[in-house]
Enzyme design. Structure first.
Site, PDB file in Angstrom:
ATOM      1  N   LYS A 201     -27.941  90.208  -7.662  1.00  0.00           N
ATOM      2  CA  LYS A 201     -28.197  89.030  -8.486  1.00  0.00           C
ATOM      3  C   LYS A 201     -28.232  89.396  -9.980  1.00  0.00           C
ATOM      4  CE  LYS A 201     -28.742  86.316  -4.868  1.00  0.00           C
ATOM      5  NZ  LYS A 201     -28.825  87.161  -3.698  1.00  0.00           N
TER       6      LYS A 201
HETATM    7  C1  LIG Z   1     -28.033  81.014  -1.603  1.00  0.00           C
HETATM    8  C2  LIG Z   1     -29.052  82.015  -1.169  1.00  0.00           C
HETATM    9  N1  LIG Z   1     -30.271  81.587  -0.784  1.00  0.00           N
HETATM   10  C3  LIG Z   1     -31.235  82.439  -0.391  1.00  0.00           C
HETATM   11  C4  LIG Z   1     -31.016  83.798  -0.385  1.00  0.00           C
HETATM   12  C5  LIG Z   1     -32.105  84.718   0.101  1.00  0.00           C
HETATM   13  O1  LIG Z   1     -32.562  85.567  -0.910  1.00  0.00           O
HETATM   14  P1  LIG Z   1     -33.184  87.005  -0.552  1.00  0.00           P
HETATM   15  O2  LIG Z   1     -32.071  87.893  -0.130  1.00  0.00           O
HETATM   16  O3  LIG Z   1     -33.812  87.446  -1.848  1.00  0.00           O
HETATM   17  O4  LIG Z   1     -34.196  86.805   0.512  1.00  0.00           O
HETATM   18  C6  LIG Z   1     -29.791  84.297  -0.789  1.00  0.00           C
HETATM   19  C7  LIG Z   1     -29.543  85.749  -0.791  1.00  0.00           C
HETATM   20  O5  LIG Z   1     -28.502  86.240  -1.086  1.00  0.00           O
HETATM   21  C8  LIG Z   1     -28.776  83.394  -1.187  1.00  0.00           C
HETATM   22  O6  LIG Z   1     -27.559  83.811  -1.579  1.00  0.00           O
END
Ligand SMILES: Cc1ncc(COP(=O)(O)O)c(C=O)c1O
Length: 405
Positions: A201
Site C-alpha cells: 500500500k
Molecule cells: C480492497 C481491500 N480491502 C481490504 C483489504 C484487507 O486489508 P489487510 O490486508 O490490511 O487486512 C485489502 C488488502 O489488500 C484490500 O485490497
C-alpha cells in the site's frame, strides 16, 4: 537496470526476456528514518499501546481531514471494527462490490450477516449506485463501496441513499490513501473510511489498518472493540493510577503495536511525495500505452484523483478474445510481475459452497475479471522499471493482439 535485448521473440517461447529479475507488481519502500523510528521504540518502555499510537492516529486524522482515526492490527480488523460499529449483526444485509479482496465481504460474514453483491460501473469499476438501489431491502444495514485501484467510488450517491434509508456507508479505501473526491480527501467523506497498511500500500506498518470517522460514537466503539470491549487501555489505566476496568461488550485484540505506529508515523511524512510518484507513473503508462491496440487503460473521472494503488489494464476482447491468461504468462516470462485484481468474491469456492452457484449475478464484474491484468505500480519504481513494463507490454501485445503493430 535489467533491460536486455530488443528481441521480438517472446521469452515465453525462448526469446530474451525484457528483464532478468522479476519486477514485482507492488513493493514497500523503507527509509533509514523508518528503521530508526522502529529502533527507538524498541529501546523505549512501551512496545505496544504506548504513546506512538496516539501520535500516529492524530497525525493520520489530520492528514485525511477527519476528526478521529482509530488504528487496528490490519485493514481486515479495521473493516470488522467498522461493520460492528455500524451495528451490523445476525440477519442484516450489507451491499458491496464483488470486485474486491475477499476481506471486504468476509467481515460481514464474521457478524453472521449476509453480503449482497451489486455490480460495478463500467468506467471506474466501483460499486454502481443504481445496482445498489436494486439490492436494498428492509434488512440492509450498510453499504461498503470500495475505491477500486485507488479511484474513489460514487460516495455522495451512497451517502444520500444512506440518509434516506438510515444506512451506514463504510468506505473500503484500502487502495485509496491520498486520493481525493470532489476536492475532499478520501477519509473525510464517508461515515467511516477504512485503510490498510499492508506492504504493497501507499504507507506500510507491516500489517495494520485504520478507520477514520467524524462521528464520536463510532470512534468510541472502535477503540473499545479493538481492545476486547474494554474502554480503558493499559496506558490510560497507568496514567490515572487505576487497576479497575470493565469489559462492556464483546471485542477482540486488534491493537496495532507501538513499533508499527512509529513506522506508520515515519512513513506518513513521505506519503504526499509517494502518492505523487504513483501519479507520475500512471501518467507515464497513459502517455506510452494510451494508443496500444487491444489495451484499455483505467478510467479517471474529472471530479476525482486516484492515488493509484493498482494500475489495472484490460485486454480488449475485440482484439485478443480469451487471451488474457496467455498475455499474463507472457508478461511474467518477460520479467514483469503482473497480477489480477480480482476474482469476483462470490465465485470463490467458499462462497459458492456456502451460498450456491451465483455466476451471472454481476455480469460487468464477471466480464471485466476475464480481461484484467494489473501492471506493476509502487512508488519505489524507477523510470527504467516503468520503461521495462511498457516495452514488455508492447512486445507481448504485438504477438497476441490481431492488428497490433
Ligand atoms: C480492497 C481491500 N480491502 C481490504 C483489504 C484487507 O486489508 P489487510 O490486508 O490490511 O487486512 C485489502 C488488502 O489488500 C484490500 O485490497
Amino acid at each position: 537496470m535489467n533491460a536486455l535485448s530488443s528481441s521480438t521473440e517472446l521469452a515465453l517461447f525462448g526469446g530474451e526476456p525484457v528483464r532478468t529479475t522479476l519486477l514485482p507488481y507492488g513493493h514497500q519502500s523503507l527509509t533509514e528514518d523508518d528503521i530508526q523510528a522502529v529502533l527507538d521504540v524498541l529501546r523505549s518502555d512501551w512496545i505496544t499501546t504506548g504513546p506512538k499510537i496516539d501520535e500516529f492516529e492524530e497525525a493520520f486524522a489530520a492528514y485525511v481531514g477527519a476528526k478521529h482515526a482509530v488504528s487496528f492490527s490490519s485493514g481486515t480488523a479495521a473493516l470488522h471494527g467498522a461493520v460492528v460499529a455500524a451495528g451490523v449483526d445476525q440477519g442484516h444485509e450489507v451491499i458491496t462490490t464483488p470486485l474486491t479482496f475477499c476481506a471486504t465481504a468476509n467481515v460481514v460474514l464474521y457478524q453472521q450477516a449476509i453480503p449482497r453483491f451489486a455490480d460495478v460501473t463500467p468506467d471506474t469499476l466501483t460499486l454502481d449506485p443504481s445496482e445498489v438501489t436494486r439490492h436494498l431491502s428492509s434488512k440492509t444495514k450498510a453499504i461498503i463501496p470500495v475505491d477500486y485501484a485507488g479511484h474513489p467510488a460514487d460516495l455522495e450517491e451512497f451517502l444520500s441513499l444512506a440518509e434516506h434509508r438510515g444506512l451506514v456507508v463504510i468506505e473500503d479505501a484500502a487502495h485509496a490513501l491520498g486520493a481525493s473526491y470532489r476536492s475532499r480527501s478520501v477519509g473525510s467523506v464517508s461515515h467511516m473510511t477504512v485503510f490498510s497498511f499492508h506492504p504493497v500500500k501507499h504507507l506500510t506498518t507491516g500489517e495494520g489498518g485504520m478507520v477514520t470517522t467524524d462521528i464520536d460514537a463510532y470512534a468510541r466503539q472502535l477503540r473499545s472493540f479493538r481492545n476486547h470491549g474494554i474502554d480503558l487501555d493499559a496506558r490510560a489505566r497507568q496514567r490515572t493510577g487505576q487497576w479497575y476496568y470493565e469489559m462492556t461488550s464483546l471485542g477482540y485484540n486488534y491493537r496495532l503495536t507501538d513499533m508499527a505506529c512509529a513506522l506508520g508515523l515515519s512513513q506518513l511524512s513521505l506519503l504526499t511525495r509517494n502518492v505523487q510518484r504513483r501519479r507520475e507513473i500512471a501518467q507515464c503508462y497513459k502517455d506510452k500505452l494510451g494508443s496500444a491496440t487491444g489495451l484499455c487503460l483505467p478510467f479517471s473521472r474529472s471530479d476525482s484523483e486516484s492515488s493509484w494503488r493498482l494500475y489495472p489494464v484490460r485486454i480488449d476482447q475485440k482484439y485478443a478474445n480469451g487471451k488474457r491468461d496467455e498475455i499474463f504468462r507472457a508478461l511474467r516470462a518477460e520479467g514483469i510481475g503482473v497480477n489480477v485484481h480480482y476474482i469476483p468474491v462470490y465465485l470463490h469456492p467458499y462462497y459458492r459452497t456456502r451460498f450456491g452457484e451465483r455466476a451471472g449475478i454481476c455480469p460487468i464484474a464477471e466480464k471485466v475479471y476475464t480481461e484484467l491484468i494489473s501492471l506493476p505500480m509502487f512508488h519505489g519504481m524507477t523510470d527504467q522499471d516503468v520503461n521495462d513494463v511498457v516495452e514488455a507490454v508492447d512486445k507481448v501485445l504485438s504477438h497476441f493482439v490481431a492488428g497490433a503493430c
